[in-house]
Scaffold this motif. Structure first.
Motif, PDB file in Angstrom:
ATOM      1  N   PRO A  36      -9.415  99.197 -26.968  1.00 46.13           N
ATOM      2  CA  PRO A  36     -10.780  98.867 -27.256  1.00 46.13           C
ATOM      3  C   PRO A  36     -11.377  99.333 -28.510  1.00 46.13           C
ATOM      4  CG  PRO A  36     -10.557  99.733 -24.910  1.00 46.13           C
ATOM      5  CD  PRO A  36      -9.363  99.811 -25.742  1.00 46.13           C
ATOM      6  N   GLY A  87     -12.513  96.594 -31.440  1.00 44.70           N
ATOM      7  CA  GLY A  87     -13.983  96.743 -31.985  1.00 44.70           C
ATOM      8  C   GLY A  87     -13.905  96.845 -33.566  1.00 44.70           C
ATOM      9  N   VAL A 143     -17.533 100.376 -27.594  1.00 41.65           N
ATOM     10  CA  VAL A 143     -16.711  99.836 -26.744  1.00 41.65           C
ATOM     11  C   VAL A 143     -15.626 100.626 -25.872  1.00 41.65           C
ATOM     12  CG1 VAL A 143     -14.910  98.005 -26.884  1.00 41.65           C
ATOM     13  CG2 VAL A 143     -16.587  97.842 -28.353  1.00 41.65           C
ATOM     14  N   PHE A 176     -22.947  91.856 -25.394  1.00 42.94           N
ATOM     15  CA  PHE A 176     -22.107  93.028 -25.586  1.00 42.94           C
ATOM     16  C   PHE A 176     -21.621  93.785 -24.284  1.00 42.94           C
ATOM     17  CE2 PHE A 176     -22.304  97.818 -25.830  1.00 42.94           C
ATOM     18  CZ  PHE A 176     -21.509  98.137 -26.939  1.00 42.94           C
ATOM     19  N   THR A 183     -17.847  94.077 -23.880  1.00 40.67           N
ATOM     20  CA  THR A 183     -17.148  95.359 -24.112  1.00 40.67           C
ATOM     21  C   THR A 183     -16.448  95.829 -22.682  1.00 40.67           C
ATOM     22  OG1 THR A 183     -19.300  96.519 -23.459  1.00 40.67           O
ATOM     23  CG2 THR A 183     -18.652  96.214 -25.749  1.00 40.67           C
ATOM     24  N   LYS A 221     -12.663  96.815 -21.905  1.00 39.98           N
ATOM     25  CA  LYS A 221     -12.177  98.164 -21.493  1.00 39.98           C
ATOM     26  C   LYS A 221     -11.692  98.098 -20.435  1.00 39.98           C
ATOM     27  CE  LYS A 221     -12.872 103.013 -21.391  1.00 39.98           C
ATOM     28  NZ  LYS A 221     -12.260 103.683 -22.784  1.00 39.98           N
ATOM     29  N   ASN A 269     -15.047 102.892 -17.683  1.00 40.48           N
ATOM     30  CA  ASN A 269     -15.908 102.224 -18.026  1.00 40.48           C
ATOM     31  C   ASN A 269     -17.221 102.699 -18.210  1.00 40.48           C
ATOM     32  OD1 ASN A 269     -16.389  99.718 -19.516  1.00 40.48           O
ATOM     33  ND2 ASN A 269     -17.476  99.102 -17.666  1.00 40.48           N
ATOM     34  N   ARG A 277     -19.916 104.596 -19.328  1.00 38.70           N
ATOM     35  CA  ARG A 277     -20.290 105.106 -20.731  1.00 38.70           C
ATOM     36  C   ARG A 277     -21.307 106.373 -20.706  1.00 38.70           C
ATOM     37  NH1 ARG A 277     -19.515  99.984 -23.155  1.00 38.70           N
ATOM     38  NH2 ARG A 277     -17.940  99.259 -22.071  1.00 38.70           N
TER      39      ARG A 277
END
Length: 430
Positions: free
Chosen positions: A112, A116, A146, A324, A328, A332, A358, A360
């Protein structure tokens, strides 16, 4: 600051912490991450909800103009959060986990991040950039966005589901810890470059060398030196006021970082790492006391102010948000599933590891906050990063709760190597 101004600022803090705790409690009851409710508290008090009422908007705008108090609490909450996260990076790894963690970090995070960096030239648009950012710093922030995984939010989810003792939890947290250290360094490089429309080679080289040197020392020599200082017979401070001593270490790290023009966020993380350095029991009660105060007031207010900064009226780009988040998450999840396959996991194990890593959460929000404050990203991209952090954390918490409720194993017995991943235990934890 007059008495009236101070009263307005304190009343706004009262509203923020009260609503953050209330909504955080409601989200925990709904088996969702508490941080989502805390951010929502700021959104409610912002322009999108309460701000639509003229009288309330006038009062809140007046209170927000007393920015010194709000900014201090905001930064103190962020620094305490990172300090406590750094203190949690000890004793996560065992010999049986090293191979799996290595695959998950190298492939699950590496792909990832590299994707990116590689795709940034085609993805970066003027709408993403802030006033002080350049393409290099924005590219790094995009790549970190990402790849990042949350340590605090994932830990909270595991604790709420009573699976913090399992190998599945150890694997995910081990990956998140290593990942965050590497990605924080990348973000430190990005903030060092922020505002340099024309990069001056000598100045930038010195700045980057200072940042890298601070990180290397903070992960190697300084923890050992502080460990010796903790045990020194002349260190009366550590013996008679360990809580004050731990906070003093945090402030010392931040002061040194400020003198070197290194981000205080990373200094706080390294300070927490150094204070406990394989001997958490020496400061267990102190860290518990700091954690109770921090998570009762400073951290909820920090996340509420994050929500308060969200401009959901003018600062939202729907196409940016959808593109996004979808892009992403796909990169991921597929990368972690591939890494887990290389590590020897199969079937549902792949999906459990991929969806959980995943999330965040906190680091994703810290990334957005630091990048916005450094002028690297625009308010629209900031909103996108925060919403992505919130949604991915919600999905991870909901998925794990569903798996446990169905009695499915988080890790198959053959993959876990012990009883911690079996279906009976997961059912009991649920």
């Amino acid at each position: 600051m007059s008495n009236a101004d101070l009263t307005s600022a304190l009343f706004l803090l009262l509203l923020l912490v009260g609503l953050a705790q209330l909504l955080g409690w409601l989200f925990v009851k709904m088996r969702q991450p508490k941080v989502v409710g805390e951010i929502l508290a700021g959104v409610v008090l912002g322009n999108a909800v309460v701000g639509r009422w003229p009288l309330a908007a006038h009062f809140i705008d007046h209170a927000r103009k007393q920015g010194d108090v709000q900014d201090f609490v905001y930064w103190l909450g962020l620094l305490l959060l990172m300090f406590l996260a750094g203190a949690e990076t000890q004793q996560l790894f065992t010999r049986e986990d090293r191979r799996s963690v290595s695959w998950l970090v190298i492939v699950g995070t590496g792909i990832p991040f590299i994707a990116g960096l590689a795709l940034a030239p085609w993805l970066i648009r003027p709408s993403l950039a802030g006033p002080a950012g350049n393409r290099i710093s924005l590219t790094i922030v995009l790549a970190v966005g990402v790849a990042v995984t949350s340590v605090p939010v994932v830990s909270k989810i595991f604790a709420d589901l009573k699976i913090l003792h399992t190998r599945f939890a150890r694997l995910v947290l081990g990956v998140a810890v290593i990942e965050d250290i590497v990605l924080w360094l990348a973000l430190a490089v990005a903030t060092a470059m922020a505002g340099k429309a024309v990069l001056h080679p000598r100045a930038m080289t010195e700045h980057l060398l200072a940042t890298v040197a601070f990180f290397v020392l903070g992960l190697t020599l300084l923890p050992r030196a502080i460990k010796r200082l903790n045990k020194a017979r002349f260190n009366v401070f550590a013996r008679y006021s360990p809580t004050g001593y731990a906070i003093a270490i945090l402030l010392a790290y931040c002061a040194a970082a400020g003198a070197l023009d290194v981000s205080l966020v990373f200094a706080a993380f390294l300070a927490g790492f150094a204070v406990v350095h394989r001997k958490r029991r020496l400061f267990a009660e102190s860290l518990d006391a700091i954690g109770k105060v921090s998570f009762a007031f400073f951290v909820p207010v920090y996340f509420a102010i994050v929500g308060l900064k969200l401009d959901l009226v003018r600062g939202v780009s729907l196409w940016m948000m959808v593109a996004f988040i979808a892009g992403t998450c796909a990169v991921k999840i597929l990368s972690v599933a591939l890494a887990a396959r290389f590590a020897g996991f199969r079937g549902l194990d792949l999906l459990n590891l991929a969806i959980t890593t995943n999330a965040r959460g906190g680091p994703g929000i810290v990334l957005a906050s630091v990048a916005l404050d450094a002028g690297i990203i625009s308010s629209k991209f900031y909103t996108t990063l925060v919403v992505a952090a919130v949604l991915t954390s919600q999905v991870a918490g909901a998925w794990l709760e569903y798996v446990l409720r169905r009695g499915w194993p988080l890790l198959a017995p053959s993959a876990s190597g012990d009883a911690t991943g079996t279906a009976p235990e997961n059912a009991a934890a649920a």
